[in-house]
Enzyme design. Structure first.
Site, short mmCIF file in Angstrom:
data_model
loop_
_atom_site.label_atom_id
_atom_site.label_comp_id
_atom_site.label_asym_id
_atom_site.label_seq_id
_atom_site.Cartn_x
_atom_site.Cartn_y
_atom_site.Cartn_z
N ASP A 148 -3.13 3.09 9.72
CA ASP A 148 -4.07 2.07 9.23
C ASP A 148 -3.61 1.56 7.87
O ASP A 148 -4.25 1.79 6.85
CB ASP A 148 -5.49 2.65 9.15
CG ASP A 148 -6.49 1.60 8.70
OD1 ASP A 148 -6.22 0.40 8.88
OD2 ASP A 148 -7.54 1.97 8.14
N PHE A 149 -2.48 0.86 7.89
CA PHE A 149 -1.96 0.30 6.64
C PHE A 149 -2.44 -1.14 6.51
O PHE A 149 -2.34 -1.91 7.47
CB PHE A 149 -0.43 0.40 6.62
CG PHE A 149 0.02 1.82 6.62
CD1 PHE A 149 -0.05 2.58 5.46
CD2 PHE A 149 0.43 2.44 7.80
CE1 PHE A 149 0.33 3.92 5.46
CE2 PHE A 149 0.80 3.78 7.82
CZ PHE A 149 0.75 4.52 6.65
N GLU A 150 -3.00 -1.43 5.35
CA GLU A 150 -3.62 -2.75 5.19
C GLU A 150 -2.92 -3.58 4.13
O GLU A 150 -3.32 -4.71 3.87
CB GLU A 150 -5.12 -2.58 4.91
CG GLU A 150 -5.76 -1.67 5.98
CD GLU A 150 -7.25 -1.76 6.12
OE1 GLU A 150 -7.90 -2.41 5.29
OE2 GLU A 150 -7.78 -1.18 7.10
N ALA A 151 -1.89 -3.01 3.48
CA ALA A 151 -1.13 -3.78 2.48
C ALA A 151 0.35 -3.71 2.87
O ALA A 151 0.73 -2.93 3.75
CB ALA A 151 -1.34 -3.19 1.09
N GLN A 157 -9.06 -4.41 14.52
CA GLN A 157 -10.27 -4.67 13.72
C GLN A 157 -10.71 -6.11 13.94
O GLN A 157 -10.23 -7.03 13.29
CB GLN A 157 -9.96 -4.44 12.23
CG GLN A 157 -9.52 -3.00 11.93
CD GLN A 157 -9.26 -2.78 10.43
OE1 GLN A 157 -9.99 -3.26 9.58
NE2 GLN A 157 -8.21 -2.03 10.12
#
Ligand SMILES: *[C@@H]1O[C@H](CO)[C@@H](O)[C@H](O)[C@H]1NC(C)=O
Length: 393
Positions: free
Chosen positions: A170-173, A227
Site C-alpha cells: 500500500d504505497f501511496e507516494a 481504492q
C-alpha cells in the site's frame, strides 16, 4: 452501541448460522471480504478498535490486512494504533513486540482467515530502495521477521511464532525499486511447499496507479484491492466515471497473473475516507455492476473500526455479494484439501438478484441455500462442485 465486540445488531443475523470455520482468500470466488485492521481510524476511546481476534470468530470478513508496516528500513517499524499500546519494544529498537497480536493471528488462522501484513500506508516516507539488490535484501529481512520462523535466523519477530499469510502493498507516494522488492517476497512465498501465501496491493483507482505501477506491471499478485474512493473514479461516481472496467481489463489482459482478482475497495463509513462512501441503493448497485466483471473478487473496506462502528453496512455488503460466503478450504492431517461452502442464513429479507443477470466465470450458480442467478456468462456452464457449491467454469 459500541461496547459489544460486534457493534452491529444486524450482524447477529448470520452469527448463529455459521459453523466455526470460515473461508480465507479464495481466488475462485467473487465474494471475498477484506477489511484492514490496525489503524483504529474511527479513533474512539470507547468503541474503537478491538483486538484482532474479535473480528475473526463468526464474521464474514475472510481477509484481514494488518496496517501497517510503515518503516521498512532504518528503522523497521510497525504501527497498530491502540493495539500497539499492548506491545512492548525489542531492547534497543523502536520495533514493537506484540504477543497479543501473535496469539490473535494464530486464532484467526485457525478460523480460516487470511492474515496479511500491509506495507506502506500514507505515512510511509522512505521512497523505496536505492537499488534492486537493496530491495531484495529487505524483502528477505521481512520474510525472516514475518514469514515462517526460520531456525537459522536471529531476526526480531514482532508476532513471535506466528507468521502472516502474505503481504499487501500500500504505497501511496513515489517509490523506487518496488518491483524487485515485491518479486522477491513472491518468490520466497512460492518456494514454501504445502502452504499458500498471498501477495496483494491496494492501488488507487486512477489508472495506472502512480505509486505502484511498476509492481503491478511486473509482479504476479493474487488480488488487488482498488481504492475506489477519494478520487473521481470512485464508487460515488458510479455509473459515470467509476472505472472498474479499466481494472478488469488490466487484470485479464495485461497483469502478470491473468487470474488476479480485483476487489472493490470502499470506505467502511462516512468518516473513513475523505470522500467516496456509499451505502443503500448506491452500494447495492455498484456491487451488482462490479460483480458482472470476470475479475471481480469481492469487497475491501477501510477500516475495521469504521465498519464495526457503522451498524448494518457490512450486512449490506454481504447481501449485495449474494448472501453467501466463499468456499472454505480445510486441511486435516490425513486427507487432501476439501472445499465446502458456508451458506449464510439471513434473518432479514434477502434482496433477490435480478433474474436477467449472468454469473461470471468462477461465480456461484447453484448449491443448497443459494438463491442467486443460475445462468453463466458465455462460454461458461454451471458445474457441480459439491452439494453446497456449483460454479460457472
Ligand atoms: C489491550 O489489552 C487489554 C488488556 O489485556 C485488552 O483488554 C484490550 O482488548 C487490548 N486492546 C487491543 C486493541 O489489543
Amino acid at each position: 452501541m459500541f461496547s459489544t465486540p460486534l457493534g452491529s445488531a444486524a450482524l447477529w443475523g448470520y452469527l448463529f448460522a455459521l459453523p466455526a470455520v470460515l473461508a480465507g482468500f479464495n481466488s475462485g470466488a467473487s465474494n471475498n471480504i477484506a477489511v484492514y485492521w490496525g489503524q483504529n481510524s474511527i479513533n474512539k476511546a470507547v468503541g474503537g478498535q478491538q483486538r484482532l481476534a474479535t473480528y475473526c470468530a463468526n464474521t464474514p470478513v475472510n481477509i484481514i490486512p494488518l496496517a501497517f508496516l510503515n518503516g521498512i528500513k532504518n528503522p523497521t517499524l510497525v504501527n497498530f494504533a491502540n493495539a500497539g499500546d499492548n506491545c512492548t519494544t525489542f531492547a534497543g529498537t523502536q520495533l514493537l513486540s506484540c504477543p497479543k497480536i501473535e496469539e490473535d493471528i494464530q486464532t484467526c488462522q485457525s478460523l480460516g482467515k487470511t492474515i496479511l501484513l500491509s506495507i506502506g500506508g500514507a505515512t510511509y516516507t522512505e521512497g523505496g530502495f536505492s537499488s534492486a539488490s537493496e530491495a531484495q535484501t529487505w524483502a528477505d529481512t521481512l520474510w525472516a521477521m514475518f514469514g515462517p520462523k526460520q531456525s537459522s535466523s536471529t531476526a526480531l519477530r514482532p508476532f513471535g511464532a506466528a507468521s502472516v499469510d502474505g503481504f499487501d502493498m500500500d504505497f501511496e507516494a513515489t517509490t523506487s525499486n518496488m518491483a524487485p522488492f515485491a518479486a522477491r517476497l513472491r518468490s520466497r512465498m512460492d518456494a514454501v511447499s504445502g502452504r499458500k501465501f498471498y501477495l496483494s496491493a491496494a492501488p488507487q483507482c486512477p489508472f495506472p496507479d502512480a505509486a505502484q505501477k511498476e509492481m503491478l506491471e511486473q509482479v504476479a499478485f493474487d488480488f488487488v484491492s482498488v481504492q475506489f474512493y477519494n478520487n473521481y473514479c470512485g464508487a460515488t461516481a458510479y455509473p459515470g466515471n467509476f472505472n472498474f472496467d479499466t481494472w478488469d481489463n488490466w487484470a485479464r489482459n495485461s497483469a502478470p497473473n491473468k487470474n488476479v482478482k480485483v476487489l472493490l475497495g470502499l470506505p467502511g463509513s462516512p468518516t473513513a475516507a475523505g470522500s467516496g462512501y456509499v451505502s443503500g441503493d448506491q452500494l447495492k448497485q455498484v456491487i451488482q455492476y462490479s460483480r458482472g466483471f470476470p475479475s471481480f473478487g469481492g469487497v475491501m473496506a477501510w477500516d475495521m473500526s469504521q465498519v464495526y462502528g457503522n451498524a448494518g453496512w457490512l450486512d449490506s455488503v454481504v447481501s449485495a455479494l449474494g448472501g453467501s460466503l466463499p468456499p472454505v478450504t480445510t486441511t486435516s492431517k490425513n486427507t487432501t484439501p476439501t472445499t465446502t461452502l458456508v451458506t449464510v442464513t439471513r434473518t432479514s429479507a434477502a434482496t433477490s438478484t435480478p433474474t436477467g443477470s449472468l454469473v461470471p466465470q468462477w461465480g456461484q450458480c447453484g448449491g443448497i441455500g443459494y438463491t442467486g442467478p443460475t445462468q453463466c456468462q458465455a462460454p461458461y456452464t454451471c458445474q457441480y462442485v459439491s452439494d453446497w457449491w456449483s460454479q460457472c467454469a
